[in-house]
Design a protein around this motif. Structure first.
Motif, PDB file in Angstrom:
ATOM      1  N   SER A 471       0.831  -1.205   0.000  1.00 17.00           N
ATOM      2  CA  SER A 471       0.000   0.000   0.000  1.00 17.00           C
ATOM      3  C   SER A 471       0.864   1.254   0.000  1.00 17.00           C
ATOM      4  CB  SER A 471      -0.929   0.004   1.224  1.00 17.00           C
ATOM      5  OG  SER A 471      -1.847  -1.065   1.164  1.00 17.00           O
ATOM      6  N   LEU A 472       1.951   1.231   0.767  1.00 16.77           N
ATOM      7  CA  LEU A 472       2.850   2.396   0.795  1.00 16.77           C
ATOM      8  C   LEU A 472       3.622   2.550  -0.514  1.00 16.77           C
ATOM      9  CD1 LEU A 472       4.439   2.741   4.348  1.00 16.77           C
ATOM     10  CD2 LEU A 472       2.695   4.151   3.264  1.00 16.77           C
ATOM     11  N   ILE A 473       4.076   1.442  -1.075  1.00  9.82           N
ATOM     12  CA  ILE A 473       4.780   1.512  -2.366  1.00  9.82           C
ATOM     13  C   ILE A 473       3.876   2.165  -3.402  1.00  9.82           C
ATOM     14  CG2 ILE A 473       5.703   0.142  -4.286  1.00  9.82           C
ATOM     15  CD1 ILE A 473       6.565  -1.948  -2.145  1.00  9.82           C
ATOM     16  N   ALA A 474       2.635   1.703  -3.464  1.00  9.52           N
ATOM     17  CA  ALA A 474       1.678   2.259  -4.424  1.00  9.52           C
ATOM     18  C   ALA A 474       1.375   3.722  -4.110  1.00  9.52           C
ATOM     19  CB  ALA A 474       0.394   1.438  -4.405  1.00  9.52           C
ATOM     20  N   ALA A 475       1.179   4.016  -2.816  1.00 10.67           N
ATOM     21  CA  ALA A 475       0.842   5.387  -2.414  1.00 10.67           C
ATOM     22  C   ALA A 475       1.950   6.365  -2.766  1.00 10.67           C
ATOM     23  CB  ALA A 475       0.570   5.426  -0.909  1.00 10.67           C
ATOM     24  N   TYR A 476       3.182   6.020  -2.428  1.00 10.86           N
ATOM     25  CA  TYR A 476       4.301   6.925  -2.714  1.00 10.86           C
ATOM     26  C   TYR A 476       4.452   7.156  -4.214  1.00 10.86           C
ATOM     27  CZ  TYR A 476       5.865   6.293   2.162  1.00 10.86           C
ATOM     28  OH  TYR A 476       5.948   6.274   3.542  1.00 10.86           O
ATOM     29  N   THR A 477       4.237   6.094  -4.995  1.00 17.03           N
ATOM     30  CA  THR A 477       4.330   6.223  -6.450  1.00 17.03           C
ATOM     31  C   THR A 477       3.289   7.207  -6.972  1.00 17.03           C
ATOM     32  OG1 THR A 477       5.108   3.928  -6.607  1.00 17.03           O
ATOM     33  CG2 THR A 477       4.329   4.957  -8.643  1.00 17.03           C
ATOM     34  N   LEU A 478       2.069   7.108  -6.471  1.00 17.53           N
ATOM     35  CA  LEU A 478       0.997   8.003  -6.916  1.00 17.53           C
ATOM     36  C   LEU A 478       1.212   9.425  -6.405  1.00 17.53           C
ATOM     37  CD1 LEU A 478      -2.096   5.675  -6.347  1.00 17.53           C
ATOM     38  CD2 LEU A 478      -1.115   6.336  -8.556  1.00 17.53           C
ATOM     39  N   LEU A 479       1.605   9.551  -5.153  1.00  9.78           N
ATOM     40  CA  LEU A 479       1.785  10.883  -4.566  1.00  9.78           C
ATOM     41  C   LEU A 479       2.836  11.691  -5.315  1.00  9.78           C
ATOM     42  CD1 LEU A 479       1.710   9.914  -0.789  1.00  9.78           C
ATOM     43  CD2 LEU A 479      -0.047  11.198  -2.022  1.00  9.78           C
ATOM     44  N   ASN A 480       3.874  11.030  -5.792  1.00  7.17           N
ATOM     45  CA  ASN A 480       4.958  11.737  -6.486  1.00  7.17           C
ATOM     46  C   ASN A 480       4.952  11.471  -7.995  1.00  7.17           C
ATOM     47  OD1 ASN A 480       5.813  12.911  -4.156  1.00  7.17           O
ATOM     48  ND2 ASN A 480       7.564  11.578  -3.817  1.00  7.17           N
ATOM     49  N   ALA A 481       3.807  11.043  -8.499  1.00  7.25           N
ATOM     50  CA  ALA A 481       3.700  10.728  -9.931  1.00  7.25           C
ATOM     51  C   ALA A 481       3.957  11.961 -10.793  1.00  7.25           C
ATOM     52  CB  ALA A 481       2.313  10.167 -10.226  1.00  7.25           C
ATOM     53  N   ASP A 482       4.602  11.709 -11.939  1.00  7.77           N
ATOM     54  CA  ASP A 482       4.889  12.765 -12.897  1.00  7.77           C
ATOM     55  C   ASP A 482       4.778  12.181 -14.301  1.00  7.77           C
ATOM     56  OD1 ASP A 482       7.152  11.168 -13.169  1.00  7.77           O
ATOM     57  OD2 ASP A 482       8.504  12.599 -12.205  1.00  7.77           O
ATOM     58  N   GLU A 483       5.347  12.878 -15.250  1.00  6.24           N
ATOM     59  CA  GLU A 483       5.287  12.451 -16.652  1.00  6.24           C
ATOM     60  C   GLU A 483       5.873  11.053 -16.846  1.00  6.24           C
ATOM     61  OE1 GLU A 483       7.844  13.593 -20.581  1.00  6.24           O
ATOM     62  OE2 GLU A 483       6.999  15.271 -19.440  1.00  6.24           O
ATOM     63  N   ASN A 484       6.993  10.776 -16.201  1.00  6.36           N
ATOM     64  CA  ASN A 484       7.624   9.459 -16.355  1.00  6.36           C
ATOM     65  C   ASN A 484       6.752   8.356 -15.757  1.00  6.36           C
ATOM     66  OD1 ASN A 484       9.931  10.487 -17.632  1.00  6.36           O
ATOM     67  ND2 ASN A 484      10.909  10.956 -15.676  1.00  6.36           N
TER      68      ASN A 484
END
Length: 588
Positions: A471-484
């Motif tokens: 859940s944290l891996i997914a959350a951090y990825t979404l929270l800091n999501a960008d173009e890449n």
């Protein structure tokens, strides 16, 4: 010689110490590695152990103690009460208080005895679900009355049950009005454990039940285990049965508490991901585990922030409260806030020891075509789901993004992860009703679901860890999501979409062989094509410059159209060939 060695050793020790204290900045490249190392599951399990001791309803002792335990642990982790925090504080929490419309309820004690036998039929100390929610206390000496077994509840209204105890194998809610209000029965005793609880194996389990709150008649109801039900029926076969029922409960005015913790984003703080974990329910897995996992997730994130190892661009929110009610209020009471909730995730029954409970960890998907045409590897849980319509679909990348993350953790930890089509019934529903992408993390089938055997011995610390980590891996990825992030997501979504369309081709060929219509199969393929095309477009919410990923989205759309056209053509040929073979067989 020794004098020369000592300064060297001190210098070497200092170097080693500095190396250990070196700050590691979390990024997409190391989220999995670092979080797997740091998320121990200790706080999640300890919290689950604390919460599951109480039978929890909004406003009662166990519910409120859980709220204040969460608050205490949040403060230990560095969160500041919102009213005491300055505008720059990243870690804040608040406890929202509202008067309850109806009084709260809690069970205290109960015994149920047949014909003054020495061994009780049931007792609260071993079956804390025996008292139906909203039951009042009996007089201190209890109630002693004859039992009437109602085998056909359709005949209940024709029978004289005044002053007697009605026993039926059904829900107490179903017969409440007829037996208590109209029939003036002394009380209700019921049994209706569903088959998925394996009652003949788990003979002492009682799935909790409720009756309407009635301040005038002050009624009570008792739910039976399979063993108690069989013993009572045997006694009834032998002749007249007198039961002594002694119940103690507390019913009193209270307030509803909800606790909300925010980890403020440093670039786009208005945009947020919300994890919701409901507190009410009587069990350990349901849902003390969700409470515990969310608390450790919040605490570990605070630790990373204090050590300057992680800085979220968007805000991460954790909500603990009354199932559906608190979440619905959160997404409805502030329209501006709701507009910026980008994702909602429900943590419900997330710590199961499946060797004991059965079932498997599930991601309940947002509504996709598998909730309309459930076939192949897609299967509803025994909780059940209604067939949906195309206009109810919620195309979004969140489904496959989360499935991908959890499957990766499953592979890493040798942990079984599965999915089910949308069914509803938890905190993901209010998000979806407000067009906020949301999924449910849970387990089913659980043979102890909603029973008084859902206790801490059915919880797995390893499962708590796996759910919290991913859940944290997914959350951090979404929270800091960008173009890449968006481009990677599109590429992964493409692979999943191609696999899905090929699987649906296989299922459609099977269906055509069975004689199902071609038009239905084409409709299914079209629905999946459209669902994925719209899902690709939703990645635009991850970037500030939409043009940066338009090329990738267009390419993905074209791929979907191309594959769907090929599949449709192949199905049409298959139908013609099948029809031709059928005609030849008919002629011969």
């Amino acid at each position: 010689m020794l004098k020369k060695i000592i300064p060297f050793l001190l210098f070497a020790s200092l170097l080693i110490h500095c190396k250990k204290e070196k700050t590691i900045v979390l990024s997409v490249a190391n989220y999995s590695e670092i979080i797997n190392q740091q998320f121990t599951g200790d706080l999640a399990f300890e919290t689950t152990s604390f919460v599951e001791k109480y039978w929890r309803v909004a406003g009662n002792t166990g519910f409120n103690k859980t709220i204040y335990k969460i608050a205490n642990d949040l403060e230990k982790a560095g969160f500041i009460l919102e009213e005491n925090a300055n505008v720059n504080a990243m870690l804040t929490y608040r406890i929202e208080k509202r008067p309850l419309k109806n009084p709260t309820w809690e069970s205290v004690d109960a015994t149920l005895t047949i014909n003054n036998e020495k061994t009780p039929l049931l007792q609260h100390s071993t079956n804390r679900n025996m008292i139906a929610l909203n039951s009042y206390s009996t007089p201190k000496q209890g109630i002693t009355a004859e039992v009437i077994h109602i085998e056909d509840i359709k005949k209940l209204s024709t029978l004289d049950v005044k002053g007697k105890i009605v026993f039926a194998e059904t829900s107490p809610y179903r017969i409440f009005k007829t037996a208590i209000i109209e029939g003036k029965a002394a009380g209700l005793i019921t049994y209706n454990n569903p088959d998925y609880l394996q009652p003949e194996k788990n003979t002492t389990s009682i799935q909790f039940r409720s009756i309407p709150l009635d301040t005038i008649n002050k009624p009570w109801a008792i739910a039976l285990s399979f063993a108690a039900k069989e013993r009572l029926k045997k006694s009834l076969e032998e002749g007249k049965v007198i039961l002594n029922v002694n119940i103690e409960t507390n019913i009193y005015p209270s307030e509803e508490l909800t606790i909300i913790a925010d980890i403020k984003g440093n670039e786009i703080p208005k945009e947020r991901l919300v994890f919701s974990a409901h507190i009410q329910e009587p069990g350990a897995n349901d849902n003390a585990t969700g409470v515990g996992v969310a608390l450790e997730m919040a605490s570990l994130t605070a630790k990373f922030i204090h050590k300057k190892e992680f800085q979220p661009k968007r805000t991460l929110t954790f909500l603990w409260g009354d199932e559906i009610i608190s979440t619905r209020r959160y997404v409805k009471e502030d329209s501006i806030r709701a507009k910026n909730i980008k994702w909602g995730i429900s943590l419900d029954m997330v710590g199961e020891n499946t060797a004991k409970t059965g079932g498997v960890f599930l991601i309940e998907k947002m509504p996709d075509p598998s909730a309309i045409w459930t076939r192949g590897n897609d299967k509803h849980s025994e909780w059940g789901g209604s067939k949906m319509r195309l206009e109810q679909m919620k195309p979004h990348y969140l489904n496959d993004f989360l499935i991908d993350k959890f499957k990766a953790q499953g592979k890493r930890a040798n942990w079984l992860v599965s999915t089910n089509p949308f069914e509803g019934g938890s905190d993901h529903v209010p998000f979806l009703q407000n067009n906020i992408p949301s999924v449910l993390f849970w387990h089913f089938t659980d043979q102890f679901y909603h029973t008084d055997n859902d206790r801490i011995d059915k919880v797995s610390k390893t499962t708590l860890k796996n759910v919290g980590i991913t859940s944290l891996i997914a959350a951090y990825t979404l929270l800091n999501a960008d173009e890449n992030t968006a481009k990677t997501m599109i590429a992964n979504l493409e692979k999943t979409a191609v696999h899905r369309l090929n699987e649906e081709l296989k299922q459609s060929e099977i269906a055509l062989h069975r004689g199902d219509s071609l038009s239905t199969q084409v409709a299914i393929i079209t629905a999946w094509k459209d669902w994925y095309k719209k899902s690709f477009s939703t990645t635009l919410d991850l970037v500030s410059n939409k043009q940066s990923i338009e090329k990738e989205i267009t390419s993905a759309h074209e791929l979907m159209d191309s594959i769907a056209a090929i599949i449709t053509n192949q199905l049409q040929k298959k139908r013609k060939k099948t029809a031709l073979v059928a005609k030849i067989n008919l002629e011969f």
